[in-house]
Design a protein around this motif. Structure first.
Motif, PDB file in Angstrom:
ATOM      1  N   UNK A  11       0.857  -1.182   0.000  1.00 16.69           N
ATOM      2  CA  UNK A  11       0.000   0.000   0.000  1.00 16.69           C
ATOM      3  C   UNK A  11       0.897   1.238   0.000  1.00 16.69           C
ATOM      4  N   UNK A  12       0.560   2.182  -0.842  1.00 13.63           N
ATOM      5  CA  UNK A  12       1.342   3.401  -0.951  1.00 13.63           C
ATOM      6  C   UNK A  12       0.382   4.590  -1.017  1.00 13.63           C
ATOM      7  N   UNK A  13       0.614   5.540  -0.143  1.00 15.34           N
ATOM      8  CA  UNK A  13      -0.143   6.788  -0.179  1.00 15.34           C
ATOM      9  C   UNK A  13       0.820   7.884  -0.588  1.00 15.34           C
ATOM     10  N   UNK A  14       0.439   8.658  -1.582  1.00 11.52           N
ATOM     11  CA  UNK A  14       1.289   9.744  -2.029  1.00 11.52           C
ATOM     12  C   UNK A  14       0.448  11.004  -2.202  1.00 11.52           C
ATOM     13  N   UNK A  15       1.132  12.122  -2.182  1.00 11.51           N
ATOM     14  CA  UNK A  15       0.441  13.389  -2.357  1.00 11.51           C
ATOM     15  C   UNK A  15       0.311  13.701  -3.841  1.00 11.51           C
TER      16      UNK A  15
ATOM     17  N   UNK B 190      -4.826   6.871  -9.008  1.00 10.23           N
ATOM     18  CA  UNK B 190      -5.094   5.950  -7.894  1.00 10.23           C
ATOM     19  C   UNK B 190      -5.615   4.637  -8.469  1.00 10.23           C
ATOM     20  N   UNK B 191      -4.944   3.563  -8.124  1.00  8.41           N
ATOM     21  CA  UNK B 191      -5.264   2.265  -8.716  1.00  8.41           C
ATOM     22  C   UNK B 191      -4.431   1.190  -8.029  1.00  8.41           C
ATOM     23  N   UNK B 192      -4.692  -0.043  -8.420  1.00 10.93           N
ATOM     24  CA  UNK B 192      -3.810  -1.152  -8.073  1.00 10.93           C
ATOM     25  C   UNK B 192      -2.813  -1.293  -9.219  1.00 10.93           C
ATOM     26  N   UNK B 193      -1.541  -1.393  -8.879  1.00 13.21           N
ATOM     27  CA  UNK B 193      -0.510  -1.584  -9.892  1.00 13.21           C
ATOM     28  C   UNK B 193       0.060  -2.989  -9.735  1.00 13.21           C
ATOM     29  N   UNK B 194      -0.038  -3.730 -10.808  1.00  8.65           N
ATOM     30  CA  UNK B 194       0.361  -5.135 -10.803  1.00  8.65           C
ATOM     31  C   UNK B 194       1.614  -5.323 -11.640  1.00  8.65           C
ATOM     32  N   UNK B 195       2.564  -5.985 -11.051  1.00  6.47           N
ATOM     33  CA  UNK B 195       3.769  -6.391 -11.771  1.00  6.47           C
ATOM     34  C   UNK B 195       3.609  -7.865 -12.138  1.00  6.47           C
ATOM     35  N   UNK B 196       4.082  -8.219 -13.304  1.00  4.93           N
ATOM     36  CA  UNK B 196       4.019  -9.617 -13.727  1.00  4.93           C
ATOM     37  C   UNK B 196       5.291  -9.964 -14.481  1.00  4.93           C
ATOM     38  N   UNK B 197       5.578 -11.247 -14.533  1.00  3.09           N
ATOM     39  CA  UNK B 197       6.733 -11.704 -15.305  1.00  3.09           C
ATOM     40  C   UNK B 197       6.315 -12.899 -16.148  1.00  3.09           C
ATOM     41  N   UNK B 198       7.039 -13.112 -17.230  1.00  6.28           N
ATOM     42  CA  UNK B 198       6.877 -14.335 -17.992  1.00  6.28           C
ATOM     43  C   UNK B 198       8.212 -14.683 -18.625  1.00  6.28           C
ATOM     44  N   UNK B 199       8.371 -15.970 -18.889  1.00  6.09           N
ATOM     45  CA  UNK B 199       9.642 -16.426 -19.475  1.00  6.09           C
ATOM     46  C   UNK B 199       9.828 -15.818 -20.865  1.00  6.09           C
TER      47      UNK B 199
ATOM     48  N   UNK C 195       7.211   2.630  -7.373  1.00  4.66           N
ATOM     49  CA  UNK C 195       6.785   1.306  -6.937  1.00  4.66           C
ATOM     50  C   UNK C 195       7.821   0.298  -7.419  1.00  4.66           C
ATOM     51  N   UNK C 196       8.037  -0.733  -6.619  1.00  2.00           N
ATOM     52  CA  UNK C 196       9.082  -1.679  -6.991  1.00  2.00           C
ATOM     53  C   UNK C 196       8.537  -3.088  -7.142  1.00  2.00           C
ATOM     54  N   UNK C 197       9.254  -3.850  -7.940  1.00  2.00           N
ATOM     55  CA  UNK C 197       8.906  -5.240  -8.220  1.00  2.00           C
ATOM     56  C   UNK C 197      10.193  -6.032  -8.345  1.00  2.00           C
ATOM     57  N   UNK C 198      10.204  -7.191  -7.731  1.00  2.79           N
ATOM     58  CA  UNK C 198      11.357  -8.068  -7.890  1.00  2.79           C
ATOM     59  C   UNK C 198      10.861  -9.479  -8.187  1.00  2.79           C
ATOM     60  N   UNK C 199      11.697 -10.249  -8.851  1.00  4.64           N
ATOM     61  CA  UNK C 199      11.311 -11.608  -9.215  1.00  4.64           C
ATOM     62  C   UNK C 199      12.467 -12.564  -8.962  1.00  4.64           C
ATOM     63  N   UNK C 200      12.084 -13.776  -8.612  1.00  5.59           N
ATOM     64  CA  UNK C 200      13.082 -14.822  -8.385  1.00  5.59           C
ATOM     65  C   UNK C 200      13.027 -15.880  -9.479  1.00  5.59           C
ATOM     66  N   UNK C 201      12.278 -15.613 -10.526  1.00  5.23           N
ATOM     67  CA  UNK C 201      12.040 -16.608 -11.571  1.00  5.23           C
ATOM     68  C   UNK C 201      13.040 -16.524 -12.716  1.00  5.23           C
TER      69      UNK C 201
ATOM     70  N   UNK D 161       1.419  -9.465  -5.893  1.00  2.00           N
ATOM     71  CA  UNK D 161       0.189  -9.193  -5.161  1.00  2.00           C
ATOM     72  C   UNK D 161      -0.310  -7.773  -5.376  1.00  2.00           C
ATOM     73  N   UNK D 162       0.488  -6.972  -6.017  1.00  2.00           N
ATOM     74  CA  UNK D 162       0.039  -5.636  -6.360  1.00  2.00           C
ATOM     75  C   UNK D 162       0.393  -4.598  -5.313  1.00  2.00           C
ATOM     76  N   UNK D 163       0.432  -3.364  -5.759  1.00  2.00           N
ATOM     77  CA  UNK D 163       0.566  -2.210  -4.865  1.00  2.00           C
ATOM     78  C   UNK D 163      -0.650  -1.334  -5.060  1.00  2.00           C
ATOM     79  N   UNK D 164      -1.350  -1.084  -3.962  1.00  2.00           N
ATOM     80  CA  UNK D 164      -2.524  -0.202  -4.010  1.00  2.00           C
ATOM     81  C   UNK D 164      -2.046   1.222  -3.791  1.00  2.00           C
ATOM     82  N   UNK D 165      -2.184   2.059  -4.800  1.00  2.00           N
ATOM     83  CA  UNK D 165      -1.749   3.450  -4.716  1.00  2.00           C
ATOM     84  C   UNK D 165      -2.931   4.358  -4.440  1.00  2.00           C
ATOM     85  N   UNK D 166      -2.793   5.149  -3.408  1.00  2.00           N
ATOM     86  CA  UNK D 166      -3.782   6.184  -3.076  1.00  2.00           C
ATOM     87  C   UNK D 166      -3.122   7.541  -3.256  1.00  2.00           C
TER      88      UNK D 166
END
Lengths: 113, 113
Positions: free
Chosen positions: A10-14, A86-95, A21-27, A106-111
């Motif tokens: 969850x992230x609240x910003x002015x 303001x939204x949910x931001x989803x990171x995804x990966x694929x091979x 927003x950050x995303x990391x993957x172990x795949x 799981x997403x970051x909810x930005x307000x």
């Protein structure tokens, strides 16, 4: 074990204050995506990286930028957030693309206040 | 233009009843097709996917989907719904030539006790 990890959850910003927003993957996947999902809507692709090659969707606002410093990490920068961001931001990966499964974080909810 | 359509915004079923969620696609060629599930405030989890071959695809959590080329459909089914299945379900399509998943607008499943 989490394979695509987004921080923070969850992230609240002015209004107008840059946010990252950050995303990391172990795949060790080649492709990383950022989707925006507004309430009760389908995820909308903002951009993706194939390795280091950046691909912006035509309708992604200039306000949204991304960085991928290495295979594991990808960042979404919103330079001047507006209330409409303001939204949910989803990171995804694929091979690869196309027929390969996308794994979502799981997403970051930005307000924006 | 490529599109994925989910005609039902909401569906309510009783626990133990069977379920069918509809999905139609419009592509120049047969796309790769996916069903994802999203619990509130969470990312998307893949239920199943269709690439080619057997048109009846088995997935996780007891779900299955049938690809029907003649109807441009890829409907998701479950013979007996559990309360924990209440969530948002997204159908999505992809192509070899693109890294972009096109999502339907989603169907929210409510389960009556």
């Amino acid at each position: 074990d989490a394979m695509v990890i987004q921080n923070p959850r969850y992230q609240v910003t002015q209004f107008g204050k840059p946010v990252t927003l950050s995303c990391s993957q172990t795949l060790n996947h080649n492709v990383m995506y950022w989707y925006q999902q507004k309430s009760s809507q389908a995820p909308k692709l903002l951009f993706h990286y194939y390795d280091k090659d950046f691909n912006n969707e035509a309708d992604t606002p200039d306000n949204f930028q991304s960085r991928r410093p290495n295979t594991s990490f990808c960042f979404l920068d919103i330079r001047s957030p507006g209330l409409g961001d303001a939204a949910m931001y989803l990171c995804a990966t694929s091979r690869e693309g196309g027929d390969t499964e996308a794994f979502f974080g799981q997403g970051t909810r930005l307000t924006v206040v | 233009a490529q599109s994925v359509t989910q005609p039902d915004i909401h569906i309510t079923v009783s626990e133990g009843a069977s379920l069918e969620l509809r999905c139609n696609y419009s592509y120049g060629a047969t796309p790769y097709l996916f069903w994802y599930v999203q619990s509130p405030g969470q990312g998307l989890q893949l239920l199943l996917k269709y690439f080619s071959g057997d048109t009846l695809v088995q997935g996780i959590k007891g779900f299955e989907a049938e690809f029907k080329r003649s109807q441009s459909s890829f409907n998701l089914r479950k013979p007996s719904v559990h309360w924990s299945d209440a969530a948002e379900y997204f159908c999505a399509g992809g192509m070899d030539s693109s890294y972009k998943l096109i999502f339907g607008s989603g169907t929210r499943l409510l389960v009556r006790p």
